[in-house]
Design a protein around this motif. Structure first.
Motif, PDB file in Angstrom:
ATOM      1  N   PRO A 232     -12.278  26.751  25.930  1.00 56.93           N
ATOM      2  CA  PRO A 232     -12.174  27.816  26.939  1.00 56.93           C
ATOM      3  C   PRO A 232     -11.755  29.145  26.335  1.00 56.93           C
ATOM      4  N   HIS A 233     -11.187  29.123  25.124  1.00 61.23           N
ATOM      5  CA  HIS A 233     -10.784  30.395  24.520  1.00 61.23           C
ATOM      6  C   HIS A 233     -11.989  31.236  24.094  1.00 61.23           C
ATOM      7  N   TYR A 234     -13.195  30.677  24.226  1.00 56.70           N
ATOM      8  CA  TYR A 234     -14.390  31.511  24.051  1.00 56.70           C
ATOM      9  C   TYR A 234     -14.398  32.610  25.130  1.00 56.70           C
ATOM     10  N   ARG A 235     -13.912  32.272  26.335  1.00 58.37           N
ATOM     11  CA  ARG A 235     -13.865  33.291  27.389  1.00 58.37           C
ATOM     12  C   ARG A 235     -12.917  34.423  26.996  1.00 58.37           C
ATOM     13  N   ARG A 236     -11.776  34.057  26.385  1.00 58.76           N
ATOM     14  CA  ARG A 236     -10.849  35.095  25.895  1.00 58.76           C
ATOM     15  C   ARG A 236     -11.540  35.954  24.851  1.00 58.76           C
ATOM     16  N   TRP A 237     -12.284  35.296  23.935  1.00 61.03           N
ATOM     17  CA  TRP A 237     -12.960  36.041  22.875  1.00 61.03           C
ATOM     18  C   TRP A 237     -13.960  37.026  23.481  1.00 61.03           C
ATOM     19  N   GLY A 323       4.286  26.720  25.970  1.00 61.37           N
ATOM     20  CA  GLY A 323       3.975  27.496  24.763  1.00 61.37           C
ATOM     21  C   GLY A 323       3.109  28.709  25.069  1.00 61.37           C
ATOM     22  N   ASN A 324       2.290  29.087  24.089  1.00 59.35           N
ATOM     23  CA  ASN A 324       1.486  30.307  24.213  1.00 59.35           C
ATOM     24  C   ASN A 324       0.609  30.321  25.460  1.00 59.35           C
ATOM     25  N   CYS A 325      -0.031  29.199  25.774  1.00 60.83           N
ATOM     26  CA  CYS A 325      -0.948  29.185  26.928  1.00 60.83           C
ATOM     27  C   CYS A 325      -0.211  29.536  28.232  1.00 60.83           C
ATOM     28  N   GLY A 326       1.040  29.123  28.352  1.00 55.74           N
ATOM     29  CA  GLY A 326       1.787  29.374  29.586  1.00 55.74           C
ATOM     30  C   GLY A 326       2.169  30.827  29.764  1.00 55.74           C
ATOM     31  N   ARG A 327       2.225  31.600  28.663  1.00 56.09           N
ATOM     32  CA  ARG A 327       2.598  33.014  28.813  1.00 56.09           C
ATOM     33  C   ARG A 327       1.455  33.961  28.455  1.00 56.09           C
ATOM     34  N   CYS A 328       0.289  33.395  28.256  1.00 50.91           N
ATOM     35  CA  CYS A 328      -0.856  34.202  27.811  1.00 50.91           C
ATOM     36  C   CYS A 328      -1.496  34.916  29.000  1.00 50.91           C
ATOM     37  N   GLU A 329      -1.857  36.156  28.798  1.00 51.78           N
ATOM     38  CA  GLU A 329      -2.500  36.924  29.889  1.00 51.78           C
ATOM     39  C   GLU A 329      -3.895  36.396  30.227  1.00 51.78           C
ATOM     40  N   TYR A 330      -4.448  35.557  29.370  1.00 54.53           N
ATOM     41  CA  TYR A 330      -5.778  34.984  29.619  1.00 54.53           C
ATOM     42  C   TYR A 330      -5.694  33.587  30.249  1.00 54.53           C
ATOM     43  N   ARG A 331      -4.495  33.166  30.639  1.00 58.07           N
ATOM     44  CA  ARG A 331      -4.347  31.760  31.029  1.00 58.07           C
ATOM     45  C   ARG A 331      -5.181  31.380  32.255  1.00 58.07           C
ATOM     46  N   TYR A 332      -5.472  32.337  33.140  1.00 56.05           N
ATOM     47  CA  TYR A 332      -6.259  31.988  34.336  1.00 56.05           C
ATOM     48  C   TYR A 332      -7.760  31.906  34.062  1.00 56.05           C
ATOM     49  N   VAL A 333      -8.226  32.592  33.040  1.00 53.05           N
ATOM     50  CA  VAL A 333      -9.656  32.486  32.716  1.00 53.05           C
ATOM     51  C   VAL A 333      -9.886  31.520  31.555  1.00 53.05           C
ATOM     52  N   CYS A 334      -8.806  31.225  30.831  1.00 51.33           N
ATOM     53  CA  CYS A 334      -8.931  30.311  29.680  1.00 51.33           C
ATOM     54  C   CYS A 334      -8.004  29.118  29.913  1.00 51.33           C
ATOM     55  N   GLY A 335      -6.782  29.231  29.505  1.00 56.24           N
ATOM     56  CA  GLY A 335      -5.828  28.145  29.736  1.00 56.24           C
ATOM     57  C   GLY A 335      -5.852  27.070  28.658  1.00 56.24           C
ATOM     58  N   GLY A 336      -6.767  27.218  27.696  1.00 58.39           N
ATOM     59  CA  GLY A 336      -6.803  26.233  26.608  1.00 58.39           C
ATOM     60  C   GLY A 336      -7.367  24.904  27.072  1.00 58.39           C
ATOM     61  N   SER A 337      -7.768  24.104  26.112  1.00 59.37           N
ATOM     62  CA  SER A 337      -8.308  22.771  26.428  1.00 59.37           C
ATOM     63  C   SER A 337      -7.148  21.813  26.669  1.00 59.37           C
ATOM     64  N   SER A 351       0.287  23.871  24.655  1.00 57.71           N
ATOM     65  CA  SER A 351      -0.610  24.971  24.320  1.00 57.71           C
ATOM     66  C   SER A 351      -1.828  24.446  23.560  1.00 57.71           C
ATOM     67  N   GLU A 352      -2.955  25.142  23.700  1.00 56.50           N
ATOM     68  CA  GLU A 352      -4.184  24.794  22.968  1.00 56.50           C
ATOM     69  C   GLU A 352      -3.895  24.826  21.460  1.00 56.50           C
ATOM     70  N   PRO A 353      -4.054  23.704  20.784  1.00 58.54           N
ATOM     71  CA  PRO A 353      -3.721  23.678  19.355  1.00 58.54           C
ATOM     72  C   PRO A 353      -4.689  24.481  18.488  1.00 58.54           C
ATOM     73  N   ASP A 354      -5.888  24.768  18.984  1.00 62.32           N
ATOM     74  CA  ASP A 354      -6.900  25.415  18.147  1.00 62.32           C
ATOM     75  C   ASP A 354      -7.147  26.871  18.526  1.00 62.32           C
ATOM     76  N   CYS A 355      -6.122  27.529  19.044  1.00 61.11           N
ATOM     77  CA  CYS A 355      -6.277  28.957  19.374  1.00 61.11           C
ATOM     78  C   CYS A 355      -5.278  29.765  18.559  1.00 61.11           C
ATOM     79  N   ILE A 356      -5.770  30.842  17.919  1.00 59.20           N
ATOM     80  CA  ILE A 356      -4.873  31.651  17.085  1.00 59.20           C
ATOM     81  C   ILE A 356      -4.288  32.832  17.852  1.00 59.20           C
ATOM     82  N   TYR A 357      -4.704  33.017  19.096  1.00 57.54           N
ATOM     83  CA  TYR A 357      -4.295  34.235  19.814  1.00 57.54           C
ATOM     84  C   TYR A 357      -2.792  34.240  20.098  1.00 57.54           C
ATOM     85  N   VAL A 358      -2.189  35.397  19.853  1.00 56.32           N
ATOM     86  CA  VAL A 358      -0.773  35.560  20.184  1.00 56.32           C
ATOM     87  C   VAL A 358      -0.705  36.376  21.469  1.00 56.32           C
TER      88      VAL A 358
END
Ligand code: SF4
Length: 368
Positions: A232-237, A323-337, A351-358
């Protein structure tokens, strides 16, 4: 078709995967189902499967039904199930395995029964890599034969590719081959280390970013649609780097507001949020790659579990992610796998283990 809303997703899945059987003659290295040659004990019998299909059709919005496996062609009652599902008003897609059971006649029968699309797995641009993946010499050639038959039968095809360390350098070549052939959709699945989908084949979190860039470039120029599965982090990208870059502004509370103009709000579809899965034994899970059994059909209702089970409700609540997914501004469109979080950490809310976004904790993503 009216787009799904968040309210729809709290009541109805958009995609329903029914694993009709675990039986399959292939021995794929990344098999989620850890398939075996013969049907497993406890597989739902015809009557039970028909009752399940009836219940799936009772959602307010009928989901798209994918009959998967194992190899659904191992089910002797497959065409009965397809016809019944279609009679219930469901749109049915079928994902046969590339084995001798998948004849032109079988595909034609599936079409006659009402199948609207086929999904075939193609994992490389060459036979050597693909056959090694699938554990069967000749599987690559067979898959292309299936693709040709589907085209002759005029049934749209989705090609499913599992991205892993073995084929990550073949994306461009595959994209072109599929364009030349003329498919409807390319679905790129990012490996989850469950079943035989072993850890060492996963690409690194950093590699995801360059793969996303490649996918996006192809999505803009190829004649078929492209989607990712369990990434789902493709949507963030895309929101970060796509055609309509985000505008960041400061509001009175000094929180950065990120606005993406001119686009319909993308609704993140994910495990348990628009997606539902029932196993060959009737185990009800948020996704095939998230094997948390939330109920069992026929004892439990798939409608009730989807709407009310605490696991389903939790994974539709991005503010509760850790973790990161819970405080990420993209969590509603992404949210990690949620599947990968569970497979890697044992915590489906991790948090999604395969996302590098801070995350930028002061940012708010505002979508029109
Ligand atoms: S941190 Fe989580 S929510 Fe944010 S982009 Fe990465 S995967 Fe998505």
């Amino acid at each position: 078709m009216q787009p799904y809303t968040t309210a729809d997703f709290s009541r109805n899945p958009m995609m329903f995967y029914y694993e009709t059987t675990q039986a399959c003659d292939l021995e794929c290295r990344h098999c989620r189902a850890s398939a075996q040659k013969e049907a497993a004990e406890g597989e739902l019998v015809t009557e039970q499967s028909l009752a399940l299909l009836k219940q799936i059709a009772s959602f307010d919005r009928k989901p798209h039904l994918v009959l998967t496996g194992g190899d659904p062609l191992k089910r002797k009652d497959l065409f009965t199930l397809i016809r019944f599902a279609v009679d219930q008003g469901l749109e049915v897609a079928l994902t046969p395995s590339a084995t001798p059971l998948a004849t032109r006649e079988a595909l034609a029968q599936a079409k006659a029964a009402g199948v609207r699309a086929f999904g075939f797995s193609l994992d490389a641009s060459n036979a050597e890599t693909h056959d090694a993946f699938r554990g069967l010499e000749g599987s690559f050639a067979k898959t292309w034969e299936l693709l040709r038959w589907a085209r002759e039968l005029e049934v749209p095809v989705q090609v499913n590719t599992t991205i892993s360390r073995r084929n990550v350098d073949q994306i461009d070549e595959m994209a072109q081959e599929l364009a030349d052939f003329g498919i409807a959709m390319w679905s790129l699945f990012f490996l989850i280390p469950v079943g035989r989908g072993v850890e060492e084949h996963r690409i690194s979190p950093v590699e995801y970013e360059s793969v996303f860039a490649k996918i996006y470039a192809h999505a803009r120029k190829q004649p078929y649609a492209i989607k990712t599965c369990e990434a789902p982090h493709y949507r963030r990208w895309v929101l970060q780097h796509g055609d309509h870059p985000l505008h960041v502004r400061r509001n009175v509370s000094d929180a950065a507001t990120v606005r993406r103009p001119m686009h319909r709000a993308p609704l993140g579809v994910g495990d348990g949020k628009g997606i539902m899965f029932v196993s060959h034994r009737g185990e009800i899970c948020p996704a095939g790659f998230l094997p948390i059994v939330c109920g069992r059909f026929p004892a439990d209702s798939v409608v009730d579990i989807y709407r009310n089970h605490p696991v389903f409700q939790a994974i539709r609540s991005p503010d509760q992610f850790h973790g990161n997914c819970g405080r990420c501004e993209y969590r509603y469109v992404c949210g990690g796998s949620r599947s990968r979080a569970f497979a890697v950490t044992g915590d489906y809310m991790a948090s999604e283990p395969d996302c590098i976004y801070v995350p930028n904790e002061k940012a708010v993503l505002v979508l029109p």
